[in-house]
Design a protein around this motif. Structure first.
Motif, mmCIF file in Angstrom:
data_model
loop_
_atom_site.group_PDB
_atom_site.id
_atom_site.type_symbol
_atom_site.label_atom_id
_atom_site.label_comp_id
_atom_site.label_asym_id
_atom_site.label_seq_id
_atom_site.Cartn_x
_atom_site.Cartn_y
_atom_site.Cartn_z
ATOM 1 N N LYS A 20 0.868 -1.270 -0.075
ATOM 2 C CA LYS A 20 -0.053 -0.038 -0.021
ATOM 3 C C LYS A 20 0.942 1.644 0.123
ATOM 4 N N GLY A 21 1.849 1.452 0.972
ATOM 5 C CA GLY A 21 2.823 2.556 0.984
ATOM 6 C C GLY A 21 3.496 2.580 -0.402
ATOM 7 N N THR A 22 4.149 1.314 -0.944
ATOM 8 C CA THR A 22 4.980 1.670 -2.115
ATOM 9 C C THR A 22 4.158 2.231 -3.289
ATOM 10 N N LEU A 55 -5.824 6.998 -0.296
ATOM 11 C CA LEU A 55 -5.850 6.774 1.189
ATOM 12 C C LEU A 55 -5.387 5.277 1.395
ATOM 13 N N ASP A 56 -4.439 5.266 2.312
ATOM 14 C CA ASP A 56 -3.732 3.966 2.656
ATOM 15 C C ASP A 56 -3.861 3.782 4.213
ATOM 16 N N GLY A 57 -4.334 2.405 4.418
ATOM 17 C CA GLY A 57 -4.356 2.017 5.814
ATOM 18 C C GLY A 57 -5.659 2.104 6.521
ATOM 19 N N GLN A 89 14.630 -0.960 11.176
ATOM 20 C CA GLN A 89 13.596 -1.828 11.106
ATOM 21 C C GLN A 89 12.353 -1.361 12.018
ATOM 22 N N ARG A 90 11.050 -1.304 11.410
ATOM 23 C CA ARG A 90 9.929 -0.778 12.038
ATOM 24 C C ARG A 90 9.639 -1.614 13.152
ATOM 25 N N GLU A 91 9.314 -1.390 14.447
ATOM 26 C CA GLU A 91 9.310 -2.021 15.653
ATOM 27 C C GLU A 91 8.037 -3.150 15.469
HETATM 28 MG MG MG Z 1 2.446 1.068 4.755
#
Ligand code: MG
Ligand code: AP5
Ligand code: ZN
Length: 215
Positions: free
Chosen positions: A16-18, A87-89, A158-160
């Motif tokens: 989604k982010g990409t 809109l993402d997420g 790295q994301r937690e």
């Molecule tokens: Mg994302």
């Protein structure tokens, strides 16, 4: 017509982010993402709600959804400022979907489909830039110099919530809460599915064509 209103649906790691970054560039719309907005406010005091955690970060690091009260407020503020948007997420449960439907129309609802094994590989290998927000992957999307952001030179992190244990919980929460949101939009004129398994640029070609066909 006015600028497009695009909703991107998909599991954690579906891209989604990409894809949102590319959609925002191509169609000249704002990228509205509750995940990034919440990460920028992880320590906000929400103890007044008397829930399991006193900050958004508590919910996020456990892989759970942040309460609707907090998230809806972020979305209202962002929608008010945007002309067009991707809109993402959001929405991630039926209550959020009904909240959104009452406030805006959608031209395209794009659902990215990716297998569970691939989702886990993508998330556990993701690296993010803490300064500019750029995303990488240790195998699928490497920066020029390992561990360093191409855009701004910061050290990647790295994301937690990208540990394998939390990723599995996020996928469980997705199946329970967010799959009903997909059912909610399936069958509306705006809905379209895109195979998200190919490399990012190939996925984008399909996403772009799918959005154009809806405008
Ligand atoms: Mg994302
Ligand atoms: P959020 O930040 O929204 O996370 P998510 O939905 O779990 O999705 P991700 O950002 O992990 O994945 P993505 O689909 O954006 O994938 P990406 O493009 O980065 O939410 C985080 C937390 O915040 C939630 O758990 C919750 O606590 C809270 N929250 C957020 N919104 C909320 C809401 N509305 N209500 C309640 N709580 C909320 O790609 C992933 C990786 O794969 C990257 O490394 C990338 O390089 C790689 N990749 C991407 N595409 C490809 C491809 N085609 N091929 C190979 N690799 C690829
Ligand atoms: Zn950076």
């Amino acid at each position: 017509m006015s600028s497009p209103h695009v909703l991107l649906l998909g599991a954690p790691g579906a891209g989604k982010g990409t894809q949102s970054a590319r959609i925002a560039d191509r169609f000249g719309v704002d990228h509205i993402t509750t995940g990034d907005a919440l990460r920028n406010n992880k320590e906000m005091d929400i103890s007044g709600l008397n829930l399991e955690y006193d900050t958004p970060g508590g919910f996020m690091d456990a892989g759970e959804l942040v309460p609707d009260e907090v998230v809806n407020e972020i979305v209202v503020a962002a929608l008010e400022q945007a002309d067009g948007f991707v809109l993402d997420g959001y929405p991630r449960n039926i209550e959020q979907a009904e909240f959104l439907d009452a406030r805006t129309d959608l031209n395209a609802v794009v659902r990215l489909t990716v297998s569970e094994a691939e989702l886990i590989d993508r998330l556990t290998g993701r690296r993010v830039c803490p300064d500019c927000g750029a995303n990488y992957h240790v195998e699928f999307d490497q920066p020029e110099e390992a561990g360093v952001c191409d855009e701004c030179g910061a050290s990647l992190e790295q994301r937690e919530d990208d540990t394998e244990e939390t990723v599995r919980e996020r996928l469980r929460v997705f199946a329970e809460n967010t799959e009903p949101v997909i059912d909610h939009y399936q069958g509306t004129d705006a809905y379209v599915e895109v195979d998200g398994e190919s490399p990012p640029d190939e996925v984008f070609e399909e996403v772009e064509a799918a959005i154009e066909a809806k405008l």
